[in-house]
Design a protein around this motif. Structure first.
Motif, mmCIF file in Angstrom:
data_model
loop_
_atom_site.group_PDB
_atom_site.id
_atom_site.type_symbol
_atom_site.label_atom_id
_atom_site.label_comp_id
_atom_site.label_asym_id
_atom_site.label_seq_id
_atom_site.Cartn_x
_atom_site.Cartn_y
_atom_site.Cartn_z
ATOM 1 N N GLU A 117 30.521 37.825 37.917
ATOM 2 C CA GLU A 117 30.076 39.096 38.498
ATOM 3 C C GLU A 117 28.937 38.954 39.503
ATOM 4 O O GLU A 117 28.795 39.793 40.400
ATOM 5 N N GLU A 118 28.108 37.884 39.373
ATOM 6 C CA GLU A 118 26.926 37.783 40.231
ATOM 7 C C GLU A 118 26.935 36.574 41.161
ATOM 8 O O GLU A 118 26.695 36.707 42.354
ATOM 9 N N VAL A 119 27.213 35.386 40.608
ATOM 10 C CA VAL A 119 27.079 34.162 41.405
ATOM 11 C C VAL A 119 28.250 33.955 42.356
ATOM 12 O O VAL A 119 28.062 33.784 43.570
ATOM 13 N N PHE A 120 29.477 33.981 41.834
ATOM 14 C CA PHE A 120 30.648 33.711 42.668
ATOM 15 C C PHE A 120 30.787 34.677 43.851
ATOM 16 O O PHE A 120 31.119 34.255 44.962
ATOM 17 N N PRO A 121 30.542 35.988 43.658
ATOM 18 C CA PRO A 121 30.673 36.912 44.805
ATOM 19 C C PRO A 121 29.704 36.597 45.950
ATOM 20 O O PRO A 121 30.018 36.879 47.114
ATOM 21 N N ILE A 122 28.532 36.037 45.645
ATOM 22 C CA ILE A 122 27.576 35.705 46.709
ATOM 23 C C ILE A 122 28.197 34.738 47.702
ATOM 24 O O ILE A 122 27.958 34.817 48.909
ATOM 25 N N TYR A 123 29.031 33.827 47.194
ATOM 26 C CA TYR A 123 29.633 32.804 48.056
ATOM 27 C C TYR A 123 31.068 33.146 48.450
ATOM 28 O O TYR A 123 31.779 32.314 49.022
ATOM 29 N N ASP A 124 31.499 34.387 48.168
ATOM 30 C CA ASP A 124 32.863 34.829 48.500
ATOM 31 C C ASP A 124 33.914 33.854 47.973
ATOM 32 O O ASP A 124 34.883 33.514 48.660
ATOM 33 N N LEU A 125 33.739 33.403 46.746
ATOM 34 C CA LEU A 125 34.661 32.432 46.160
ATOM 35 C C LEU A 125 35.958 33.100 45.708
ATOM 36 O O LEU A 125 35.935 34.182 45.128
ATOM 37 N N ARG A 126 37.055 32.421 45.963
ATOM 38 C CA ARG A 126 38.328 32.856 45.411
ATOM 39 C C ARG A 126 38.481 32.207 44.038
ATOM 40 O O ARG A 126 38.416 30.978 43.916
ATOM 41 N N ILE A 127 38.658 32.996 42.997
ATOM 42 C CA ILE A 127 38.786 32.496 41.633
ATOM 43 C C ILE A 127 40.228 32.678 41.168
ATOM 44 O O ILE A 127 40.745 33.792 41.174
ATOM 45 N N ILE A 128 40.864 31.567 40.778
ATOM 46 C CA ILE A 128 42.238 31.613 40.276
ATOM 47 C C ILE A 128 42.256 31.063 38.855
ATOM 48 O O ILE A 128 41.822 29.935 38.618
ATOM 49 N N SER A 129 42.718 31.877 37.910
ATOM 50 C CA SER A 129 42.921 31.432 36.534
ATOM 51 C C SER A 129 44.409 31.596 36.235
ATOM 52 O O SER A 129 44.914 32.717 36.108
ATOM 53 N N VAL A 130 45.120 30.483 36.162
ATOM 54 C CA VAL A 130 46.590 30.504 36.116
ATOM 55 C C VAL A 130 47.121 31.262 34.904
ATOM 56 O O VAL A 130 47.896 32.207 35.034
ATOM 57 N N ASN A 131 46.703 30.874 33.708
ATOM 58 C CA ASN A 131 47.249 31.499 32.494
ATOM 59 C C ASN A 131 46.782 32.929 32.285
ATOM 60 O O ASN A 131 47.401 33.692 31.549
ATOM 61 N N ASP A 132 45.670 33.319 32.919
ATOM 62 C CA ASP A 132 45.154 34.683 32.781
ATOM 63 C C ASP A 132 45.663 35.613 33.887
ATOM 64 O O ASP A 132 45.284 36.791 33.923
ATOM 65 N N ASN A 133 46.478 35.066 34.815
ATOM 66 C CA ASN A 133 46.989 35.855 35.946
ATOM 67 C C ASN A 133 45.858 36.501 36.748
ATOM 68 O O ASN A 133 45.931 37.671 37.141
ATOM 69 N N VAL A 134 44.819 35.740 36.967
ATOM 70 C CA VAL A 134 43.667 36.220 37.729
ATOM 71 C C VAL A 134 43.642 35.543 39.092
ATOM 72 O O VAL A 134 43.769 34.329 39.198
ATOM 73 N N ILE A 178 44.757 15.871 31.523
ATOM 74 C CA ILE A 178 46.013 15.513 32.214
ATOM 75 C C ILE A 178 46.938 16.719 32.279
ATOM 76 O O ILE A 178 47.528 17.020 33.327
ATOM 77 N N ASN A 179 47.065 17.441 31.157
ATOM 78 C CA ASN A 179 47.968 18.596 31.138
ATOM 79 C C ASN A 179 47.413 19.782 31.916
ATOM 80 O O ASN A 179 48.172 20.547 32.516
ATOM 81 N N GLN A 180 46.096 19.932 31.914
ATOM 82 C CA GLN A 180 45.493 20.986 32.752
ATOM 83 C C GLN A 180 45.798 20.722 34.216
ATOM 84 O O GLN A 180 46.167 21.623 34.969
ATOM 85 N N ARG A 181 45.645 19.465 34.601
ATOM 86 C CA ARG A 181 45.880 19.090 35.995
ATOM 87 C C ARG A 181 47.362 19.255 36.366
ATOM 88 O O ARG A 181 47.690 19.726 37.455
ATOM 89 N N ALA A 182 48.246 18.878 35.432
ATOM 90 C CA ALA A 182 49.682 19.008 35.693
ATOM 91 C C ALA A 182 50.063 20.478 35.892
ATOM 92 O O ALA A 182 50.884 20.810 36.765
ATOM 93 N N LEU A 183 49.467 21.369 35.067
ATOM 94 C CA LEU A 183 49.747 22.799 35.193
ATOM 95 C C LEU A 183 49.314 23.326 36.562
ATOM 96 O O LEU A 183 50.056 24.071 37.214
ATOM 97 N N ILE A 184 48.121 22.917 37.008
ATOM 98 C CA ILE A 184 47.601 23.367 38.296
ATOM 99 C C ILE A 184 48.457 22.835 39.438
ATOM 100 O O ILE A 184 48.796 23.568 40.377
ATOM 101 N N ASP A 185 48.816 21.544 39.360
ATOM 102 C CA ASP A 185 49.648 20.934 40.415
ATOM 103 C C ASP A 185 50.987 21.652 40.527
ATOM 104 O O ASP A 185 51.499 21.884 41.629
ATOM 105 N N SER A 186 51.570 22.005 39.374
ATOM 106 C CA SER A 186 52.839 22.729 39.370
ATOM 107 C C SER A 186 52.674 24.123 39.986
ATOM 108 O O SER A 186 53.511 24.582 40.759
ATOM 109 N N PHE A 187 51.575 24.789 39.645
ATOM 110 C CA PHE A 187 51.290 26.130 40.167
ATOM 111 C C PHE A 187 51.146 26.125 41.687
ATOM 112 O O PHE A 187 51.537 27.075 42.369
#
Length: 570
Positions: A113-130, A41-50
């Protein structure tokens, strides 16, 4: 896919681009995720706020793994999310922090490094500022692998502490299992103490009574299932979904099995003793466990009320041993390479192998396990082992041939240009464009000299310069287009290389093996009339490639033939 075939975008364009992303949330007390901030619930709330002020980012779906460890990726929510990635439904993933993806630094690193780039995925990690799209360097930063390593180290430390606590409790005679054994329930006043379950005690006694009379596990199992006695798992399923508890009102999903009966008949729990912590994990982060020797387990006597007398229990153990000797001597059963893959098309249960080489007999067949061991609810679905192996081998050989033909068509598409290859074509186009840019710069230099030597007016020089700069800008954008297009084609090739490689490795297959089946086959269903239906792995990727090649005009009339041949065994 991000920026494919488009002109260089401004910061405003980046912020306005539409993203269809998946939210991934995970929590596991095994990883030490007991803090309130780790709840789904709190993970989802953080993402919704972001995402409040980011209308260009749309959540396609929420992928949740509540109660799953982060030390491996065998999680239903994560698997479902990756399937949507493969199918092109989402082009991004957002998490609270990278530890939600996992706590195994090697596996997390492989995906990033290998799987996500193949599909050109955008990766967002809120607390890591990624954010791999707005700040590509953030995902490649040294801090990312360091954090992944720290997450794994933290999980290992928690795992050791939890194991130590369980060991101490078990030595004190406390029950540390997650589910009470059949016939018992947790004491309302102490969840680590077992008390008899009145509804199940009579069933336990019946099982031991039948065994004491000489009935084997199969007979006991069939008796329970055919008389409408629901197993624990089926009862839990019905209660959870608020379904009828009357045995025959609805079809059961789970049944008593011979393995369950075998475990119960050998369990000292029913005489008031506890034998606990009987397995250990092979390697941290994996789901593989091995059985400990008896002297390695933690044994406690008289920890709770017995259901079966010790006299009855030990008599049953002698009978079980005698039955095992009789069963093993005349008719040994070989290991089945189809284990876990071969299923009954009607009841969905596994098919089991039976062999009899006594005397001059050489009988080897597969039967529906429900029919043989569980109940009369299903039919034999008998099929000869040799017929099964020959049909499956032929199907695999045909599928490999079709995949290799598709790869040839794909190669033809990628390398059909006059330059001979994608790379040569790309370099040629870039070189021609750079020559044009060089010539334009020369024109600008000459115009500058003419202005300096009063051959032309300043206003004319400015006009010529602006026209040349606009042409150079367009040519630079053309180079960027060539580059993106080139990278796109290379990625497509690598993307298909991944699954096509599984088939190419087996192009010379002559005999079936467990390894080949695990690599290429999802499931095999056998019908009562003997029909065999195979479902190959990477079937969606296969059809996507067929459709792609057809759209590019590489395959035409043969597409129908390829699809039909493939479907004949699926």
């Amino acid at each position: 896919m991000a920026g494919r075939g488009k002109k260089k975008q401004s910061k405003t364009d980046l912020n306005n681009r539409k993203w269809i992303i998946g939210f991934y949330g995970r929590r596991s007390f095994d990883d030490g995720d007991s803090n309130e901030s780790y709840t789904i619930i709190n993970q989802r709330a953080l993402i919704d706020s972001f995402l409040e002020n980011k209308p260009n980012i749309i959540i396609y779906d929420y992928y949740i793994d509540d109660g799953y460890t982060g030390t491996n990726f065998n999680r239903p929510g994560f698997k479902r999310m990756m399937q949507d990635v493969i199918d092109g439904r989402i082009n991004g993933i957002i998490v609270k922090d990278l530890s939600r993806l996992g706590r195994n630094h090697k596996e997390v690193g492989k995906y990033i490094e290998e799987v996500f780039p193949i599909y050109d995925l955008r990766i967002i990690s809120v607390n890591d500022n990624v954010d791999s799209y707005l700040d590509p360097e953030s995902i490649n930063s040294l801090i990312v692998p360091v954090k992944n390593l720290m997450n794994e180290s933290y999980s290992k430390d928690i795992s050791k502490k939890v194991s130590s606590a369980y060991e101490t409790m078990a030595k004190n005679g406390q029950f540390v299992g997650g589910t009470a054994p059949y016939g018992y329930m947790f004491d309302p006043e102490d969840k680590h103490h077992l008390i008899p379950n009145p509804d199940e005690v009579v069933i336990v006694k019946k099982i031991f009574e039948m065994a004491l009379s000489g009935n084997g596990r199969i007979k006991i199992c069939k008796y329970l299932n055919d008389n409408g006695i629901l197993c624990r798992k089926e009862l839990q399923r019905r209660k959870k979904r608020k379904l009828s508890l009357e045995p025959y009102e609805i079809t059961s999903t789970y049944y008593w099995s011979t393995s369950t009966i075998g475990r119960m008949l050998s369990s000292e729990t029913y005489i008031g003793n506890l034998v606990q912590l009987k397995t250990k994990r092979v390697t941290f982060g994996e789901d593989k466990y091995i059985q400990k020797d008896r002297d390695e387990c933690i044994y406690s006597e008289n920890t709770h009320e017995a259901i079966i007398s010790k006299e009855t229990f030990f008599k049953v153990q002698e009978i079980v041993k005698q039955n095992e000797k009789k069963k093993n001597l005349p008719c040994p059963t070989n290991y089945s390479i189809f284990r876990g893959i071969l299923k009954c098309a009607d009841c969905g249960r596994a098919m089991t192998k039976q062999e009899d080489f006594r005397g001059n007999r050489q009988l080897s067949n597969y039967f529906c396990m429900s029919y043989l061991q569980i109940s009369k609810s299903c039919t034999p679905h008998k099929i000869r082992t040799k017929d099964l192996e020959n049909t499956v081998l032929e199907a695999i050989q045909l599928q490999i041939k079709l995949v290799i033909e598709l790869e040839k068509s794909l190669t033809k598409l990628y390398y059909k240009s006059n330059q001979g290859s994608i790379e040569n074509e790309y370099k040629h186009n870039v070189k021609i464009t750079e020559i044009k840019i060089f010539n334009l710069n020369e024109q600008k230099r000459k115009a500058y000299e003419e202005w300096k030597f009063n051959v032309i007016e300043k206003s004319k020089f400015i006009k010529i310069s602006e026209e040349i700069e606009n042409k150079i800008k367009q040519l630079n954008e053309q180079i960027e287009f060539y580059t993106l297009n080139y990278k796109d084609k290379i990625k497509k090739a690598k993307k298909n290389d991944y699954w096509i490689g599984h088939y190419k490795r087996n192009r010379k297959i002559k005999n079936l093996s467990r390894e080949v089946l695990n690599e290429l086959i999802e499931v095999i269903h056998v019908s009562e009339n003997g029909n065999i239906n195979l479902k190959f792995k990477y079937h969606d990727e296969y059809l996507n490639l067929v459709n792609y090649l057809e759209s590019e005009g590489v395959i035409g009339n043969e597409k129908m033939e390829i699809s039909n041949l493939s479907q004949a065994f699926i």
